[in-house]
Design a protein around this motif. Structure first.
Motif, PDB file in Angstrom:
ATOM      1  N   ASP A 142     -14.267  10.957   2.758  1.00 30.83           N
ATOM      2  CA  ASP A 142     -15.027  11.609   1.701  1.00 30.83           C
ATOM      3  C   ASP A 142     -15.948  12.634   2.342  1.00 30.83           C
ATOM      4  OD1 ASP A 142     -15.844  12.172  -0.858  1.00 30.83           O
ATOM      5  OD2 ASP A 142     -16.232  10.076  -1.387  1.00 30.83           O
ATOM      6  N   LEU A 152       0.828  -1.201   0.000  1.00 33.25           N
ATOM      7  CA  LEU A 152       0.000   0.000   0.000  1.00 33.25           C
ATOM      8  C   LEU A 152       0.863   1.252   0.000  1.00 33.25           C
ATOM      9  CD1 LEU A 152      -2.836   1.201   0.130  1.00 33.25           C
ATOM     10  CD2 LEU A 152      -2.765   0.958   2.630  1.00 33.25           C
ATOM     11  N   THR A 174      -8.035   8.635  -1.043  1.00 34.14           N
ATOM     12  CA  THR A 174      -8.459   7.237  -1.152  1.00 34.14           C
ATOM     13  C   THR A 174      -9.966   7.064  -1.169  1.00 34.14           C
ATOM     14  OG1 THR A 174      -8.604   6.801   1.232  1.00 34.14           O
ATOM     15  CG2 THR A 174      -6.419   6.615   0.197  1.00 34.14           C
ATOM     16  N   GLU A 177     -10.815  -3.721   7.563  1.00 31.71           N
ATOM     17  CA  GLU A 177      -9.395  -4.007   7.416  1.00 31.71           C
ATOM     18  C   GLU A 177      -8.701  -3.042   6.459  1.00 31.71           C
ATOM     19  OE1 GLU A 177      -8.612  -8.066   6.553  1.00 31.71           O
ATOM     20  OE2 GLU A 177      -9.544  -8.817   8.394  1.00 31.71           O
ATOM     21  N   SER A 178      -9.432  -2.552   5.465  1.00 32.96           N
ATOM     22  CA  SER A 178      -8.836  -1.570   4.545  1.00 32.96           C
ATOM     23  C   SER A 178      -8.458  -0.298   5.288  1.00 32.96           C
ATOM     24  CB  SER A 178      -9.811  -1.255   3.405  1.00 32.96           C
ATOM     25  OG  SER A 178     -10.052  -2.382   2.605  1.00 32.96           O
ATOM     26  N   LEU A 179      -9.329   0.144   6.196  1.00 30.33           N
ATOM     27  CA  LEU A 179      -9.027   1.325   7.001  1.00 30.33           C
ATOM     28  C   LEU A 179      -7.863   1.043   7.939  1.00 30.33           C
ATOM     29  CD1 LEU A 179      -9.662   4.169   8.016  1.00 30.33           C
ATOM     30  CD2 LEU A 179     -11.390   3.165   9.524  1.00 30.33           C
ATOM     31  N   VAL A 181      -7.416  11.018   8.420  1.00 34.40           N
ATOM     32  CA  VAL A 181      -8.552  10.127   8.240  1.00 34.40           C
ATOM     33  C   VAL A 181      -9.777  10.794   8.848  1.00 34.40           C
ATOM     34  CG1 VAL A 181      -9.569   7.887   8.788  1.00 34.40           C
ATOM     35  CG2 VAL A 181      -7.102   8.068   8.374  1.00 34.40           C
ATOM     36  N   ARG A 192      -5.399  -1.051   7.568  1.00 37.69           N
ATOM     37  CA  ARG A 192      -4.139  -1.064   6.806  1.00 37.69           C
ATOM     38  C   ARG A 192      -3.688   0.357   6.481  1.00 37.69           C
ATOM     39  NH1 ARG A 192      -6.350  -5.697   4.376  1.00 37.69           N
ATOM     40  NH2 ARG A 192      -7.329  -4.444   2.738  1.00 37.69           N
ATOM     41  N   ALA A 193      -4.645   1.215   6.148  1.00 34.25           N
ATOM     42  CA  ALA A 193      -4.292   2.597   5.820  1.00 34.25           C
ATOM     43  C   ALA A 193      -3.675   3.304   7.026  1.00 34.25           C
ATOM     44  CB  ALA A 193      -5.529   3.348   5.328  1.00 34.25           C
ATOM     45  N   LEU A 246     -12.838   4.575   3.658  1.00 34.10           N
ATOM     46  CA  LEU A 246     -12.427   3.191   3.882  1.00 34.10           C
ATOM     47  C   LEU A 246     -13.027   2.694   5.188  1.00 34.10           C
ATOM     48  CD1 LEU A 246      -8.604   3.401   2.994  1.00 34.10           C
ATOM     49  CD2 LEU A 246     -10.485   2.699   1.498  1.00 34.10           C
ATOM     50  N   SER A 247     -13.130   1.389   5.329  1.00 32.77           N
ATOM     51  CA  SER A 247     -13.650   0.813   6.567  1.00 32.77           C
ATOM     52  C   SER A 247     -13.005  -0.545   6.795  1.00 32.77           C
ATOM     53  CB  SER A 247     -15.172   0.669   6.510  1.00 32.77           C
ATOM     54  OG  SER A 247     -15.557  -0.214   5.456  1.00 32.77           O
ATOM     55  N   VAL A 282      -7.711  10.084   3.748  1.00 30.08           N
ATOM     56  CA  VAL A 282      -8.670   8.982   3.756  1.00 30.08           C
ATOM     57  C   VAL A 282     -10.025   9.519   4.209  1.00 30.08           C
ATOM     58  CG1 VAL A 282      -9.256   6.736   4.716  1.00 30.08           C
ATOM     59  CG2 VAL A 282      -6.853   7.326   4.279  1.00 30.08           C
TER      60      VAL A 282
END
Length: 403
Positions: free
Chosen positions: A240, A196, A257, A263-265, A212, A267-268, A260-261, A238
């Motif tokens: 919107d 990433l 990005t 596991e994606s969040l 974020v 990882r970020a 995100l939510s 991260v």
């Protein structure tokens, strides 16, 4: 243990994701684990969103919504008679008002009408938002209304010392502290992803600095602009919201990005070297806590919730609101210095060691029991003395004993 029925009136709920929704979900999960019963009264979904009919088997009762201009991510629930009717049918022991203002105001009046104790959770600085949107008169009205709602409750819970002081200075009574837990397994340093990071910075040579959150005016994400010219930093945003297009223009070269939510969040967060929160209207700031759980040092304003979360010089830095942008380049450079960055990452993770949702859930249940036991319908005050009502005049015992 004491088994309880909890009626939750939430200003926001699924499918809309924000701090209020997330805290309600964690409360419901704790109630489920401990064998309690609950109902949620919440706004309906926005256009083209799919409503969830229940959560963990708990019924969700919906009311219609309206939209606020310029704040398209915050649909407002219309306070219809559905609120009181749903609570009356459920017969809760206590009513939990999640960030009450519009729908929660109806919940407070319903609690009074139904003679049920209420706990109000102060989570959203509506007056601060109004000030940010250049509506000072609305801010004053907002404080008057907030004081009215919370003083109808038997207890108000606030997430930070700064917020408690502010509420008390505004005439709100019986305020206690209830913070926010963090999922220390989901948000963890091991989620860091070199893949990433290379997507964000193909050169692999830059430090990754990110924000974020919701991209709205009150978050002041434009304050990241002084870092744009730093060739050793790659900005990542991260989230919107209504300010996204303007921010993409104000922060050229930043990676956006979107929201995100899960596991994606996670990882970020963990793939950042530094997290920066830019807004001064946070009553808590869960994003800072999630970044810390991910082993990421943080910079935030010396205002509101961040004051309790950032130990200046230990797990990050606090900057004065008025000079935030001027101080930011040097502050970021101090944190990102390789001579101290690893130590700051370690202390960031250590700072959330005692902030689990299980501990916060148990504390909340203690507050529920306190207000229910203190809300004695079987005692009246005559000539300054407490007098027990006769048995024929007493209401039913509300707390139920479970296994």
């Amino acid at each position: 243990m004491l088994r309880m029925r909890v009626g939750i009136v939430a200003e926001s709920f699924l499918p809309n994701i924000n701090g209020v929704t997330n805290s309600v979900l964690r409360v419901l999960e704790h109630l489920k684990r401990e064998g309690h019963e609950a109902i949620v009264v919440a706004p309906g979904a926005r256009d083209f969103q799919e409503e969830v009919p229940d959560y963990l088997g708990f019924e969700i009762v919906r009311v219609p919504t309206v939209m606020i201009p310029l704040i398209d991510s915050l649909p407002i629930g219309v306070p219809t008679t559905t609120v009181a009717a749903a609570l009356a049918d459920f017969k809760p022991d206590v009513i939990h008002l999640a960030s009450p203002f519009v729908l929660g105001g109806a919940g407070a009046f319903a609690a009074r009408q139904l003679d049920i104790p209420a706990v109000g959770l102060y989570q959203t600085d509506v007056a601060g938002f109004a000030t940010k949107y250049h509506a000072a008169m609305v801010a004053n009205i907002a404080w008057d209304w907030t004081r009215t709602i919370h003083n109808m409750c038997q207890m108000t819970l606030a997430p930070s010392s700064a917020t408690i002081s502010e509420l008390e200075s505004r005439g709100i009574k019986n305020v206690n502290h209830w913070g926010r837990g963090v999922d220390a397994e989901l948000f963890h340093p091991t989620r860091r992803s070199e893949v990433l990071r290379r997507q964000w910075d193909p050169t692999g040579s830059k430090k990754i600095v990110g924000f974020v959150g919701r991209l709205a005016a009150e978050k002041s994400v434009h304050r990241l602009a002084p870092l744009v010219a730093n060739q050793d930093i790659q900005l990542v945003v991260v989230g919107d919201g209504p300010e996204r297009q303007a921010l993409e223009e104000a922060l050229p070269g930043a990676v956006f990005t979107g929201a995100l939510s899960g596991e994606s969040l996670a990882r970020a967060y963990a793939s950042l070297d530094l997290f920066i929160h830019t807004g001064e209207f946070e009553t808590f700031c869960q994003a800072i806590q999630e970044a810390q759980a991910s082993g990421v040092p943080t910079i935030g304003p010396r205002a509101g919730g961040p004051i309790d979360l950032i130990d200046h010089g230990v797990n990050g830095l606090l900057l004065d609101v008025d000079t935030f942008e001027a101080e930011l380049p040097d502050a970021a450079g101090w944190v990102l210095d390789d001579a101290r960055l690893d130590d700051l990452k370690d202390t960031a993770r250590e700072s959330i060691a005692d902030k689990t949702w299980q501990a916060l859930g148990e504390q909340l249940m203690g507050y529920y029991e306190e207000v229910v036991k203190g809300y004695n319908r079987n005692v009246i005050r005559i000539f300054g003395r407490d007098v027990n009502l006769p048995a024929w005049a007493r209401g039913p015992r509300r707390l139920r004993r479970g296994a």
